[in-house]
Design a protein around this motif. Structure first.
Motif, short mmCIF file in Angstrom:
data_model
loop_
_atom_site.label_atom_id
_atom_site.label_comp_id
_atom_site.label_asym_id
_atom_site.label_seq_id
_atom_site.Cartn_x
_atom_site.Cartn_y
_atom_site.Cartn_z
N ASP A 106 0.81 -1.37 -0.15
CA ASP A 106 0.21 0.16 -0.01
C ASP A 106 0.81 1.32 -0.06
O ASP A 106 0.29 2.17 0.01
CB ASP A 106 -1.06 0.09 1.18
CG ASP A 106 -0.33 -0.29 2.51
OD1 ASP A 106 0.79 -1.16 2.50
OD2 ASP A 106 -0.78 0.14 3.51
N ILE A 111 -6.02 0.05 -3.20
CA ILE A 111 -6.68 -1.23 -2.79
C ILE A 111 -7.72 -1.37 -4.19
O ILE A 111 -8.29 -0.37 -4.47
CB ILE A 111 -7.40 -1.16 -1.60
CG1 ILE A 111 -6.44 -1.21 -0.55
CG2 ILE A 111 -8.59 -2.25 -1.52
CD1 ILE A 111 -6.98 -1.11 0.89
N CYS A 117 -8.71 -7.80 -0.14
CA CYS A 117 -7.34 -7.12 -0.36
C CYS A 117 -6.81 -7.11 1.24
O CYS A 117 -7.39 -6.88 2.38
CB CYS A 117 -7.37 -5.64 -0.84
SG CYS A 117 -7.86 -5.60 -2.23
N THR A 119 -3.34 -5.53 3.02
CA THR A 119 -2.30 -4.33 2.60
C THR A 119 -1.02 -4.93 3.62
O THR A 119 -1.13 -5.61 4.53
CB THR A 119 -2.52 -3.16 2.92
OG1 THR A 119 -2.54 -2.76 4.36
CG2 THR A 119 -3.77 -2.68 2.25
#
Length: 477
Positions: A106, A111, A117, A119
């Motif tokens: 990230d 995203i 997702c 990160t």
């Protein structure tokens, strides 16, 4: 064959040896194992289970190396996503792969809405959840999945197993040899097989990996001249850029530099001769995503004698030319060996890449000479048939690139009422006219091979590994 868990085993054997060097810091194998293990436990706490399939969208930096190792310690399959793809292309690959999670760096990437997702920063804030570490892997365990670059059509998700990667690494080291001082300069993207294979070789060999996020010709030249590295993987374009820097700065290759592996397509003879003059030990290689990197490599002792060849098969590998046993006869290149993928995933799962006899049909055109050396002519899909004559774009490109004012060249076929198709050249040049180019080519190419049109452009379309995408040239037409 049972394969040891690569990083666990290396961490036990040589914990104090240098493993990874970046612009931020240096890791020993012991430190690399310890930190990767902690991240794997944090991934586990984030809900990722052994046997899951993770799609990884990240930069080619040290954190990505740690996360890749963490996934493998947790026995998670890693789908290596090309960070240069569009959001639509990324979504298609994540969905086609049926990934359980999308793991995102990230610090660089946003995203993707609608996808599950996780990160990097979220993972690194998690507590650690222990799991049972598997210290030995099955040969057919899938480690990585890479989508083909799509230069010939719909991208295919290629399975790469622990056995495939291990066989590839062992075959390479039997050819190159290994010393305690070896350090591999990695400027290749880690989502590409040429980059990922260096991560794997590092832990199997116990060899240092010197990692850069992006290719930098000046930095590469200085590292090679200073003797800080002993090997590097490049493609023709990046080799030329390094050579130009070394020529301009009057640099010479340090005696400890042992191997410049050049893959990703045919290499112009002009590049090879100039590199050799600088003392760069050039080893042309031939491989693909489906073969976990190298299948053939030209040995240093044969580099001058067999200039232009991709060499002989590495120890465990076999090559054949479809439909012929005659030396010098051109045909499709076939490959067999333990480094060859067992198959594809997703929409192409039922499309086996292997023949009934276990050969991989590469789609590349080449020949084997009387001594068993492979020469790659071109991609079969890029062949231009003009008035019944076969024209290989790479042959024309090699001539164009020999002109001192031409920096890059790409050739494709254009429809023609009289001849069916004719060659068209796209050129990146410092200062040259179309007439000068054609005059240069006339003494080096048959008339039917001469470009019928020359277009001057600022840059050529290339994929993340800097391979020329000729199908894009056709779209430009």
């Amino acid at each position: 064959m049972i394969i040891p868990n690569w990083l666990y085993q290396r961490g036990k054997l040589t914990p104090d040896a240098s493993a990874l060097v970046s612009d931020e810091r240096q890791w020993t194998f012991g430190e690399l194992y310890k930190e990767s293990l902690e991240i794997s436990q944090q991934l586990h706490h984030a809900g990722i289970q052994p046997g899951n399939r993770i799609a990884l969208l990240s930069q080619s930096n040290q954190q990505t190396v740690l996360f890749i190792h963490a996934c493998w310690l947790l026995r998670v399959e890693v789908v290596c996503l090309n960070s240069r793809l569009t959001e639509q292309e990324l979504r298609w690959q994540v969905e086609d792969a049926q990934a359980d999670f999308l793991l995102i760096d990230d610090a660089k990437f946003a995203i993707l809405d609608g996808l599950d997702c996780v990160t990097f920063s979220e993972v690194l804030q998690k507590e650690k959840k222990t799991y049972e570490l598997v210290k030995q892997w099955a040969e057919d365990q899938t480690q990585s999945i890479m989508y083909t670059s799509g230069t010939t059509g719909v991208p295919k998700g290629v399975r790469q197993t622990a056995g495939n990667h291990t066989a590839s690494a062992l075959a390479s080291v039997l050819n190159l040899g290994l010393t305690e001082k070896d350090s591999w300069l990695c400027m290749m993207p880690l989502f590409h097989i040429s980059g990922l294979s260096i991560i794997i070789r590092s832990v199997i060999y116990g060899m240092e990996m010197r990692l850069y996020e992006k290719f930098d010709a000046k930095e590469a030249a200085s590292q090679i001249a200073a003797g800080n590295v002993t090997a590097m993987s490049v493609v023709a374009l990046t080799l030329d850029q390094i050579v130009r820097v070394m020529e301009k700065e009057n640099m010479t290759t340090h005696p400890s530099f042992r191997a410049m592996l050049v893959g990703g397509g045919s290499v112009p003879l002009d590049y090879l001769e100039r590199a050799t003059a600088l003392g760069l030990p050039i080893l042309q290689t031939y491989g693909m995503t489906e073969t976990c990197s190298q299948t053939t490599t030209l040995g240093k002792t044969d580099a001058k004698r067999k200039l232009g060849s991709a060499g002989k098969p590495l120890f465990f590998n076999q090559i054949s030319i479809k439909g012929t046993d005659q030396a010098g006869e051109v045909g499709e290149v076939l490959i067999k060996g333990p480094h060859v993928t067992p198959g594809y995933i997703g929409s192409q799962k039922e499309c086996s890449p292997l023949t009934e006899d276990g050969w991989l049909a590469t789609g590349d055109v080449g020949y084997v000479d009387e001594e068993g050396y492979l020469f790659i002519v071109d991609r079969r899909a890029d062949l231009i048939i003009s008035g019944g004559e076969n024209i290989y774009p790479a042959e024309i490109e090699n001539v164009l690139l020999a002109h001192p004012a031409v920096r890059e060249a790409g050739v494709c076929g254009k429809e023609d009422e009289q001849w069916g198709h004719v060659p068209v050249a796209f050129i990146v040049s410092e200062s040259v006219t179309e007439k000068e180019i054609l005059d240069f080519c006339e003494t080096r190419l048959a008339r039917y091979k001469l470009p019928k049109e020359i277009q001057f452009v600022d840059e050529l379309p290339r994929n993340a590994s800097n391979k020329l995408m000729r199908f894009e040239l056709k779209n430009w037409l």
